[in-house]
Design a protein around this motif. Structure first.
Motif, PDB file in Angstrom:
ATOM      1  N   ALA A  34      33.880  62.476  63.756  1.00 46.04           N
ATOM      2  CA  ALA A  34      34.619  62.400  62.495  1.00 46.04           C
ATOM      3  C   ALA A  34      34.059  63.388  61.479  1.00 46.04           C
ATOM      4  CB  ALA A  34      34.559  60.982  61.941  1.00 46.04           C
ATOM      5  N   ALA A  35      32.733  63.452  61.375  1.00 46.40           N
ATOM      6  CA  ALA A  35      32.118  64.345  60.390  1.00 46.40           C
ATOM      7  C   ALA A  35      32.379  65.802  60.746  1.00 46.40           C
ATOM      8  CB  ALA A  35      30.628  64.075  60.307  1.00 46.40           C
ATOM      9  N   ARG A  36      32.664  66.081  62.022  1.00 47.02           N
ATOM     10  CA  ARG A  36      32.971  67.451  62.427  1.00 47.02           C
ATOM     11  C   ARG A  36      34.463  67.750  62.262  1.00 47.02           C
ATOM     12  NH1 ARG A  36      29.083  68.531  67.646  1.00 47.02           N
ATOM     13  NH2 ARG A  36      27.611  66.846  67.221  1.00 47.02           N
ATOM     14  N   LEU A  37      35.217  66.737  61.802  1.00 47.12           N
ATOM     15  CA  LEU A  37      36.647  66.898  61.513  1.00 47.12           C
ATOM     16  C   LEU A  37      37.454  67.342  62.732  1.00 47.12           C
ATOM     17  CD1 LEU A  37      36.336  68.579  57.997  1.00 47.12           C
ATOM     18  CD2 LEU A  37      36.989  66.217  58.496  1.00 47.12           C
ATOM     19  N   THR A  78      45.177  62.216  63.826  1.00 46.84           N
ATOM     20  CA  THR A  78      44.983  63.137  62.713  1.00 46.84           C
ATOM     21  C   THR A  78      45.278  64.553  63.218  1.00 46.84           C
ATOM     22  OG1 THR A  78      42.640  63.287  63.278  1.00 46.84           O
ATOM     23  CG2 THR A  78      43.246  61.727  61.558  1.00 46.84           C
ATOM     24  N   THR A  79      45.546  65.461  62.278  1.00 46.96           N
ATOM     25  CA  THR A  79      45.865  66.832  62.662  1.00 46.96           C
ATOM     26  C   THR A  79      44.961  67.795  61.905  1.00 46.96           C
ATOM     27  OG1 THR A  79      47.465  67.110  60.880  1.00 46.96           O
ATOM     28  CG2 THR A  79      48.301  66.209  62.954  1.00 46.96           C
ATOM     29  N   ARG A 115      56.300  57.385  58.577  1.00 48.29           N
ATOM     30  CA  ARG A 115      55.733  58.463  57.780  1.00 48.29           C
ATOM     31  C   ARG A 115      54.220  58.353  57.912  1.00 48.29           C
ATOM     32  NH1 ARG A 115      58.647  58.891  52.462  1.00 48.29           N
ATOM     33  NH2 ARG A 115      60.208  59.546  53.975  1.00 48.29           N
ATOM     34  N   ARG A 116      53.657  59.402  58.547  1.00 47.50           N
ATOM     35  CA  ARG A 116      52.225  59.332  58.840  1.00 47.50           C
ATOM     36  C   ARG A 116      51.405  59.810  57.651  1.00 47.50           C
ATOM     37  NH1 ARG A 116      50.523  62.376  64.077  1.00 47.50           N
ATOM     38  NH2 ARG A 116      51.038  64.162  62.795  1.00 47.50           N
ATOM     39  N   GLY A 117      50.360  59.071  57.362  1.00 49.47           N
ATOM     40  CA  GLY A 117      49.438  59.464  56.300  1.00 49.47           C
ATOM     41  C   GLY A 117      48.039  59.595  56.868  1.00 49.47           C
ATOM     42  N   GLU A 118      47.475  60.789  56.742  1.00 42.91           N
ATOM     43  CA  GLU A 118      46.102  60.994  57.191  1.00 42.91           C
ATOM     44  C   GLU A 118      45.167  60.799  56.015  1.00 42.91           C
ATOM     45  OE1 GLU A 118      45.605  64.560  59.635  1.00 42.91           O
ATOM     46  OE2 GLU A 118      47.778  64.655  59.795  1.00 42.91           O
ATOM     47  N   LEU A 119      44.005  60.271  56.294  1.00 39.74           N
ATOM     48  CA  LEU A 119      43.031  60.007  55.233  1.00 39.74           C
ATOM     49  C   LEU A 119      41.632  60.396  55.683  1.00 39.74           C
ATOM     50  CD1 LEU A 119      45.088  57.124  55.167  1.00 39.74           C
ATOM     51  CD2 LEU A 119      44.133  57.384  52.884  1.00 39.74           C
ATOM     52  N   THR A 130      37.752  59.852  59.659  1.00 41.36           N
ATOM     53  CA  THR A 130      39.114  60.287  59.378  1.00 41.36           C
ATOM     54  C   THR A 130      40.036  59.355  60.148  1.00 41.36           C
ATOM     55  OG1 THR A 130      39.221  61.778  61.274  1.00 41.36           O
ATOM     56  CG2 THR A 130      38.405  62.713  59.231  1.00 41.36           C
ATOM     57  N   TYR A 131      41.196  59.073  59.598  1.00 38.46           N
ATOM     58  CA  TYR A 131      42.146  58.220  60.301  1.00 38.46           C
ATOM     59  C   TYR A 131      43.537  58.487  59.786  1.00 38.46           C
ATOM     60  CZ  TYR A 131      41.981  55.093  56.206  1.00 38.46           C
ATOM     61  OH  TYR A 131      42.051  54.569  54.942  1.00 38.46           O
TER      62      TYR A 131
END
Lengths: 418, 490
Positions: free
Chosen positions: A128-131, B294-295, B237-241, B321-322
């Motif tokens: 995650a930290a490496r995105l 995620t993209t 509708r996708r939301g990335e965070l 990230t999610y």
């Protein structure tokens, strides 16, 4: 308040345990080592391969035996080693002492210490930290998690595995995966070549024929529930391919575990991201020292141990009223160097009489130079710089540093032609 | 009146006929379950996933909205105003982490500044009067880490942050305690309706019920079509965070909202009740109702926005990230109705305000069902007090900080997940709870274990072992065990 001790050491890994033993050997009265893990020993506890202890214990052993030996030595020297104990607070106390809050199954207590050594080590940046984008399936982990699953938990990992990274720890992860029954497809690195020792690499390649995919990056994770595979993009051609695998291990990309240091208000070094330390391993807060991979993530365990031993000697001096320099000259690493440690010049030579550095780029035959206010203090012999691999700069030039002068800049000089 | 019996039901445990079957155990479905459980009804709550609150409910911006910016006069506006008041008091009683941080809706351009009076007027039309304009100098003194270029703002002092995981869990826990049967891993594949009621064909067998309530979130249009509705279509509708490290938390005091567009509320930065900072969401329509990937483009655009809003974020580590999917439809408003003839109610198209409005929606649905002919006899002893949920926020003391608790039970001093300071005692309690976790993600939503900056470097192996050890037979069951997901009151 439930007692006074001379020194609290936070972290019972190689640095903390070696420091504790040395403090006792130097006659420091009471030394308490707290570690939040269930057992003392640090990362070597779950690194089953050999190669530990070379430079500090002058023999070679496996990680777990090394961890046991260091723990035993600290205890035999009279240090109190308390695993399962989290340091949940670090604040200033009366008369320059430090108040350390310890939380464990035994309760919450605050001890007053004359000095504190932070030896909280480092960890790998997770996916995650490496995105790295994509799904969030099970089967994606760091080497630390992998080793704990396999060596502490006895887990088996069937199927194909991909290792992200090609430095020492990456090959160690590949060994662990093979040990756990996985079939390692490849090591993937964004660098143009791998960065481990040739012998280790050869061993891995010959025994298991694991290829190293250079100049490649994992650009997507795929799998709902369980990992199905990853997308690998070739940085040279832009070609993208899907690599089916059930396990992906993100290795290296170390970051110091600096939470306690930051929460205690210690100044951080922007390069190492650990607390800024001088050559005596003193931080910005008097009486608080830092050693091991918290200040240079990640050196080998024996180097961390020797860093702890160095800190112990400086702490012993501090406790007997020895003055540690206040006006400390900063040492700055300039690109392509990422960081240098220690990063301030204090009242002692650095551990092992040298600075350690990291480079962002491969350089062959580069000379490291130290400059202060336009004055060349030192130029090293030609060295080879490899990303994620240690490089050293001998500190024999420290006596030429002007105490009232500007920062010392360490730069990579022009190629020497070697 | 028999409709759509698509296939013979697979073999499975047959449940006694219920008065009401609720499809969907997200925050809306669980809220409806605990609200209907106040009446003497036999209720079954069905979900396709092995846990409650796994869809949109688990991956959102975790904000308890006041509804100040809803469309005045809409059902959403009404249920949001009502729901947020109900949830605030419910959360306080149940131990759901909530912090009233307030929000600042920040204008960065003259055009955005010119839009603020309209937003303020809309808030007042929605009955929200505490909103007020804030000048740029006051804005910067309140949020000194804000990026340069802000020209003004609106302050919405009652916007709050909330734990989106504890909320549906509390509702489900309350429902289960009142006798609601929870049937998980039971996707509804079809329905046979007759005069006596409905037969839901689920992955776990037939579920019979006289009435059905559709709270299926992203699947609510498909369920609605099975019941002869079909008045709306969900376009996810996708939301990335992006979740930033706890060490970034001091950068921000309140929620920073952008000036919304017609399509989305835009990218916000918000503190979380776990002590992190949250950046997002993006807004992208996706065809796949399970695509929560995620993209690269999404994350990159968020980081760019984050650097403008709060430049200090650039130096901070990312913890997670999610992505989540909001159940957007072609309609601007919620799709909520009841039909006594079909003995069916729908609470669908709840786009992005379901958490805040959940109790308002539940109250409204209960009212509609009563009007449509569902008898609502009071259940003796109800309404009961909300359940006492384990507190996993940062605003109050956590178990590791409670010396008295550790003295009484040393397991609360034994920290297993170091980043989030989760004790073995809390993990043990979660595994033995009335609605136990089915997997590591479920355990994380109940305790935070594994959610921290190391993402399992230190604790994942140990947490897995605790999860595998599982609860004792008397304490609870795992959804992996056949027949186990049906949790009965203890």
């Amino acid at each position: 308040m439930s007692g006074d001790v001379a020194v609290v050491v936070v972290g019972a890994g190689p640095a903390g345990l070696s420091a504790a033993r040395e403090l006792r050997r130097l006659g420091v009265g009471s030394v308490l080592v707290a570690d939040r893990e269930a057992a003392a020993g640090g990362v070597p506890r779950h690194s089953a391969h050999t190669g530990y202890g070379l430079r500090d214990r002058h023999r070679v052993m496996t990680g777990p035996s090394y961890a046991r030996a260091l723990t035993g030595a600290a205890r035999a020297a009279g240090a109190q080693v308390r695993p399962g104990t989290t340091v949940t607070g670090l604040a200033g106390g009366p008369d320059g002492s430090r108040l350390v809050t310890l939380t464990s199954a035994a309760g919450i207590e605050t001890v007053r210490a004359a000095a504190v050594l932070l030896a909280t080590g480092c960890r790998e940046r997770p996916r995650a930290a490496r995105l790295v984008p994509g799904d969030r399936p099970a089967g994606v982990m760091t080497t630390g998690e992998l080793q704990q699953r396999v060596y502490l938990g006895g887990e088996r990992l069937a199927g194909r595995a991909l290792v992200i990274g090609a430095e020492h720890v990456s090959f160690s992860a590949a060994l662990t995966l093979e040990h756990a029954g996985a079939d390692v497809v490849a090591l993937v690195t964004e660098h143009e070549r791998q960065q481990s020792y040739a012998a280790f690499r050869l061993g891995a390649a010959i025994r298991w024929r694991i290829p190293v995919w250079t100049s490649c990056a994992v650009t997507r994770i795929t799998g709902r529930g369980r990992l199905q595979g990853v997308e690998v993009t070739d940085g040279r051609t832009g070609a993208v391919r899907f690599v089916p695998c059930e396990t992906a291990v993100f290795t290296g990309d170390w970051i110091p575990d600096h939470e306690l240091a930051r929460r205690a208000g210690l100044a951080l070094d922007p390069g190492t991201r650990g607390p800024a330390v001088d050559t005596a391993l003193a931080t910005s807060v008097p009486g608080v020292f830092a050693a091991g991979n918290l200040v240079h993530a990640a050196e080998t365990a024996d180097i961390a141990a020797l860093s702890g031993r160095h800190a112990a000697r400086q702490i012993a001096t501090f406790l007997t009223g020895g003055v540690l320099g206040r006006d400390r000259v900063p040492v700055l690493a300039e690109p392509p160097l990422r960081w240098i440690s220690p990063n301030l010049i204090g009242s002692a030579a650095p551990p092992l009489g040298r600075f350690v550095l990291r480079s962002r780029e491969f350089r062959r035959g580069a000379r490291l130079e130290a400059w202060q206010d336009g004055r060349l203090l030192a130029r090293s012999r030609p060295v080879r710089l490899i990303p994620e691999r240690t490089a050293q700069l001998d500190a024999g030039w420290l006596d030429q540093v002007e105490q009232a002068g500007g920062p010392v800049r360490v730069v990579t000089g022009s190629r020497s032609g070697h | 009146m028999t409709r759509s019996c698509p296939e013979p039901p697979p073999a499975g445990p047959e449940l006694a006929a219920a008065d009401v079957a609720i499809i969907g155990a997200g925050v809306v479905g669980t809220a409806i379950a605990r609200t209907l459980a106040r009446y003497a009804l036999d209720i079954v709550l069905v979900d396709a996933a092995p846990d409650v609150g796994t869809g949109t409910s688990k991956a959102n911006t975790a904000i308890l909205h006041t509804g100040f910016d809803a469309a005045p006069g809409s059902l959403e506006s009404r249920l949001l105003s009502r729901g947020s008041v109900l949830l605030r008091s419910y959360a306080a009683a149940a131990g759901i982490p909530v912090e009233r941080t307030g929000a600042l809706l920040v204008a960065w351009t003259p055009e955005q500044l010119a839009a603020l009076p309209g937003i303020e007027a809309k808030a007042r039309a929605n009955g929200y009067q505490a909103i007020r304009p804030v000048r740029a100098d006051e804005l910067y003194s309140s949020e000194p880490a804000l990026g340069p270029g802000a020209v003004g703002a609106l302050e919405i002092p009652d916007e709050s942050i909330i734990c989106p995981w504890t909320t549906p869990l509390a509702f489900a826990t309350e429902a289960v305690a009142a006798g609601v049967r929870l049937l998980l891993s039971a996707q509804v594949n079809g329905v046979c309706s007759a005069d006596g009621g409905h037969e839901l064909v689920t992955a776990r067998g037939l579920v019979r019920a006289r009435w059905v309530v559709n709270a299926a979130g992203l699947g609510s249009d498909a369920i609605d079509a099975m019941f002869g509705g079909g008045g709306f279509t969900i376009t996810p509708r996708r939301g990335e965070l992006i979740v930033f490290d706890k060490l970034a938390r001091p950068l921000l005091r309140s929620v920073l909202l952008p000036v919304p567009t017609a399509r989305t509320k835009g990218v916000l930065v918000a503190p979380t009740v776990y002590g992190n900072l949250l950046l997002g969401p993006t807004a992208q329509d996706v065809p796949d109702r399970a695509d929560v990937a995620t993209t690269e483009a999404g994350l990159r655009s968020l980081l760019a926005a984050g650097r403008r809003i709060l430049p200090g974020l650039a130096a901070e580590e990312v913890t997670a990230t999610y992505a989540g999917l909001r159940a957007a439809t072609e309609h601007a408003d919620y799709q909520v109705y009841a039909d006594g003839g079909r003995r069916y109610a729908c609470a669908g198209g709840i786009r992005s305000t379901g958490l805040s409005a959940s109790l308002g929606i539940a109250e409204h649905v209960a009212g509609l069902l009563g009007e449509a002919g569902l008898p609502l006899p009071p259940r003796p002893g109800y309404p009961a007090a909300p359940p006492a949920m384990p507190y996993i926020g940062e605003a109050g003391p956590r178990p590791y900080q409670d010396a008295g608790l550790i003295a009484a039970d040393p397991a609360y001093g034994e920290i297993v997940c170091h980043c989030e300071r989760v004790s073995r005692g809390e993990i043990r309690d979660a595994l033995a709870s009335p609605v136990p976790p089915a997997d590591p993600g479920g355990l994380a939503r109940r305790t935070r274990a594994g959610n921290g900056r190391c993402q399992g470097f230190y604790c994942a192996a140990a947490v897995s072992r605790l999860l595998a050890g599982g609860p004792g037979p008397a304490a609870g069951v795992s959804a992996e065990t056949p027949g186990a997901a049906e949790v009965r009151p203890r």
